[in-house]
Write an enzyme that holds these catalytic residues in place. Sequence first.
Site, PDB file in Angstrom:
ATOM      1  N   SER A  61       0.811  -1.223   0.000  1.00 20.44           N
ATOM      2  CA  SER A  61       0.000   0.000   0.000  1.00 20.44           C
ATOM      3  C   SER A  61       0.840   1.267   0.000  1.00 20.44           C
ATOM      4  O   SER A  61       0.502   2.246  -0.661  1.00 20.44           O
ATOM      5  CB  SER A  61      -0.937   0.003   1.215  1.00 20.44           C
ATOM      6  OG  SER A  61      -1.820  -1.082   1.123  1.00 20.44           O
ATOM      7  N   HIS A 118       7.655  -4.290   5.032  1.00 22.03           N
ATOM      8  CA  HIS A 118       8.150  -3.435   6.114  1.00 22.03           C
ATOM      9  C   HIS A 118       9.659  -3.555   6.286  1.00 22.03           C
ATOM     10  O   HIS A 118      10.300  -2.634   6.796  1.00 22.03           O
ATOM     11  CB  HIS A 118       7.478  -3.816   7.438  1.00 22.03           C
ATOM     12  CG  HIS A 118       6.030  -3.470   7.478  1.00 22.03           C
ATOM     13  ND1 HIS A 118       5.565  -2.264   7.947  1.00 22.03           N
ATOM     14  CD2 HIS A 118       4.934  -4.158   7.073  1.00 22.03           C
ATOM     15  CE1 HIS A 118       4.250  -2.236   7.840  1.00 22.03           C
ATOM     16  NE2 HIS A 118       3.844  -3.371   7.314  1.00 22.03           N
ATOM     17  N   ASP A 148       2.623 -10.658   5.888  1.00 21.49           N
ATOM     18  CA  ASP A 148       3.138 -10.414   4.535  1.00 21.49           C
ATOM     19  C   ASP A 148       3.777 -11.684   3.972  1.00 21.49           C
ATOM     20  O   ASP A 148       4.204 -11.714   2.822  1.00 21.49           O
ATOM     21  CB  ASP A 148       4.161  -9.273   4.545  1.00 21.49           C
ATOM     22  CG  ASP A 148       3.527  -7.968   5.003  1.00 21.49           C
ATOM     23  OD1 ASP A 148       2.374  -7.716   4.618  1.00 21.49           O
ATOM     24  OD2 ASP A 148       4.164  -7.216   5.758  1.00 21.49           O
ATOM     25  N   ARG A 184      -0.227  -0.092  15.024  1.00 21.98           N
ATOM     26  CA  ARG A 184      -0.226   1.303  14.552  1.00 21.98           C
ATOM     27  C   ARG A 184      -1.542   1.998  14.898  1.00 21.98           C
ATOM     28  O   ARG A 184      -1.833   3.080  14.422  1.00 21.98           O
ATOM     29  CB  ARG A 184       0.018   1.355  13.038  1.00 21.98           C
ATOM     30  CG  ARG A 184      -1.075   0.756  12.193  1.00 21.98           C
ATOM     31  CD  ARG A 184      -0.808   0.937  10.702  1.00 21.98           C
ATOM     32  NE  ARG A 184      -1.808   0.189   9.950  1.00 21.98           N
ATOM     33  CZ  ARG A 184      -1.658  -0.174   8.687  1.00 21.98           C
ATOM     34  NH1 ARG A 184      -0.552   0.125   8.035  1.00 21.98           N
ATOM     35  NH2 ARG A 184      -2.614  -0.841   8.061  1.00 21.98           N
ATOM     36  N   ARG A 248       9.898   0.679   6.415  1.00 24.54           N
ATOM     37  CA  ARG A 248       8.588   1.336   6.344  1.00 24.54           C
ATOM     38  C   ARG A 248       8.268   1.903   7.722  1.00 24.54           C
ATOM     39  O   ARG A 248       8.503   1.262   8.734  1.00 24.54           O
ATOM     40  CB  ARG A 248       7.529   0.331   5.887  1.00 24.54           C
ATOM     41  CG  ARG A 248       6.148   0.938   5.833  1.00 24.54           C
ATOM     42  CD  ARG A 248       5.218   0.110   4.989  1.00 24.54           C
ATOM     43  NE  ARG A 248       3.853   0.210   5.479  1.00 24.54           N
ATOM     44  CZ  ARG A 248       2.827  -0.395   4.916  1.00 24.54           C
ATOM     45  NH1 ARG A 248       3.003  -1.132   3.845  1.00 24.54           N
ATOM     46  NH2 ARG A 248       1.621  -0.277   5.422  1.00 24.54           N
ATOM     47  N   ASP A 250       5.230   3.241   9.219  1.00 21.67           N
ATOM     48  CA  ASP A 250       3.965   3.371   9.949  1.00 21.67           C
ATOM     49  C   ASP A 250       3.803   2.421  11.122  1.00 21.67           C
ATOM     50  O   ASP A 250       3.129   2.746  12.088  1.00 21.67           O
ATOM     51  CB  ASP A 250       2.759   3.281   9.001  1.00 21.67           C
ATOM     52  CG  ASP A 250       2.698   1.973   8.226  1.00 21.67           C
ATOM     53  OD1 ASP A 250       3.750   1.318   8.083  1.00 21.67           O
ATOM     54  OD2 ASP A 250       1.611   1.605   7.749  1.00 21.67           O
ATOM     55  N   LYS A 320      -6.094   2.905   6.351  1.00 20.69           N
ATOM     56  CA  LYS A 320      -5.482   3.339   5.087  1.00 20.69           C
ATOM     57  C   LYS A 320      -5.417   4.862   4.961  1.00 20.69           C
ATOM     58  O   LYS A 320      -5.114   5.382   3.884  1.00 20.69           O
ATOM     59  CB  LYS A 320      -6.265   2.754   3.895  1.00 20.69           C
ATOM     60  CG  LYS A 320      -6.283   1.238   3.849  1.00 20.69           C
ATOM     61  CD  LYS A 320      -4.908   0.642   3.558  1.00 20.69           C
ATOM     62  CE  LYS A 320      -4.932  -0.879   3.606  1.00 20.69           C
ATOM     63  NZ  LYS A 320      -3.632  -1.481   3.272  1.00 20.69           N
ATOM     64  N   ASP A 427      -4.157  -0.658  -5.442  1.00 21.52           N
ATOM     65  CA  ASP A 427      -2.718  -0.448  -5.233  1.00 21.52           C
ATOM     66  C   ASP A 427      -1.935  -1.751  -5.355  1.00 21.52           C
ATOM     67  O   ASP A 427      -0.749  -1.755  -5.648  1.00 21.52           O
ATOM     68  CB  ASP A 427      -2.463   0.214  -3.877  1.00 21.52           C
ATOM     69  CG  ASP A 427      -3.168  -0.501  -2.733  1.00 21.52           C
ATOM     70  OD1 ASP A 427      -4.037  -1.364  -2.994  1.00 21.52           O
ATOM     71  OD2 ASP A 427      -2.879  -0.189  -1.564  1.00 21.52           O
TER      72      ASP A 427
END
Length: 492
Positions: A61, A118, A148, A184, A248, A250, A320, A427
């Site tokens: 994303s 990530h 993932d 998160r 990454r 976030d 998102k 995406d």
Amino acid sequence: MKQKCVLIITDGIGYNKNSKFNAFEAAKKPSYEKLFKEVPNSLLKTSGLAVGLPEGQMGNSEVGHMCIGSGRIIYQNLVRINKAIENKELEKNENLQKLLAKCKRVHIIGLYSDGGVHSMDTHFKAMLEICAKNGNEVFAHAITDGRDVSPKSGLNFIKDLKGFCENLGVHFATLCGRFYAMDRDKRWDRVKEYYECLLGKAYKVPNLLEYLQKSYDENVTDEFIKAAQNENYKGMREEDGIIFINFRNDRMKQLVEVLNSKDFKEFEREKIFENLLTMSVYDDKFKLPVLFEKEKIENTLAQVISKAGLSQLHTAETEKYAHVTFFFNGGKEELLENETRVLIPSPKVKTYDEKPQMSAFEVCDAVKKGIEKGEDFIVVNFANGDMVGHTGDFNAAIKAVEAVDTCLGEIIECAKKHDYAFIITSDHGNCEAMQDEKGNLLTNHTTFDVFVFVQAKGVSKIKDNMGLSNIAASVLKILDLEIPKEMNEALF
């Protein structure tokens, strides 16, 4: 051609010609069926070099939204770091050298898998090696993935890491699932468990690999592994160095805040740490050294629209929201002139198979209000295909697609009524492949192409071999604005 435009990003919905375990195919989706029949459509590439990732690497994303919003292929941190390891630039990094000179003991923290969303296991190992060869005492803190990558792939990854640590003379200190360590959504109780673990106050075990197997035996998979520490690990000291290898940002921000922020108030902390080094810029508010600075991205879609004096609305639910704001705007947090953002809270459930529609209908309402208000450009993300796809629950994923389909129908009707053009795409894929041929759950993204639909005045055909980086120019063409030289060509 001039028209106002809605860009709809249906997260995690891709094209898979195999209909087996394909939640998109299995769903009842009258809006999509109509789109396929009546609206110019094609397929876009969302993985590998088409989005600035290594060849064969699934998209995600963050990368997808940056590509869409910037209108160009930006070589991602994953590729930049790979190159820096290959050409030995990483070990010469000034900020890394300073930390290693200052701190005798160094802790490496990060997600340990080859998911590439990530982090990357190869980056973790490269960092362990650099620190150990420098003569520092090194501690490895592995976060298990299962999201993932497949839910029980952690055993092989951790076996690999344990052997690597033993060969290097590095301490394999702690293990914890990303559900806790990488929250998160401000579920501070989860992060607290991991913080306590890093301080040496978690469940102690003689062998972390055996602990992982025992967790599997109790039906706890990688993502949800409870924090545990090697019985010989005594915890972090305030003078220690801490290196975060996730590139990454976030899902690392909250942990960094807990370890480093003097203003943190969510729970009592015994220690605060100053010697932190992050792989990339996690948040501008953290005044911390980083290994890979941000690349400056100018003339994004949002910037061009703002400079032209037009209005724009960016909306999504919590999961998102960062993607349609920070990432879509080229890694910039600041609100642009005439830009409005609407955040719809995601439902407070443990995993989204419990509520597959998530907050899609509320997000849909925000878009319709934006159209009725006359916003010149609207970008919206529907999280369902991805977030429910990640749970591995096939029936829930079907419901997720059906919720998105209902929302698409409502937005399209509203757009037509107010003479708006629309572009619909994703995406990356996810829910179109929920199991492999052997029946193993697939909770990760796919490398499949995604659909793109364009309904706009004068558009009857979409060019072949296009990607996400061709969308921004398409929006500008519809809005009748000049396309900056940095952007790739339009889809039509």
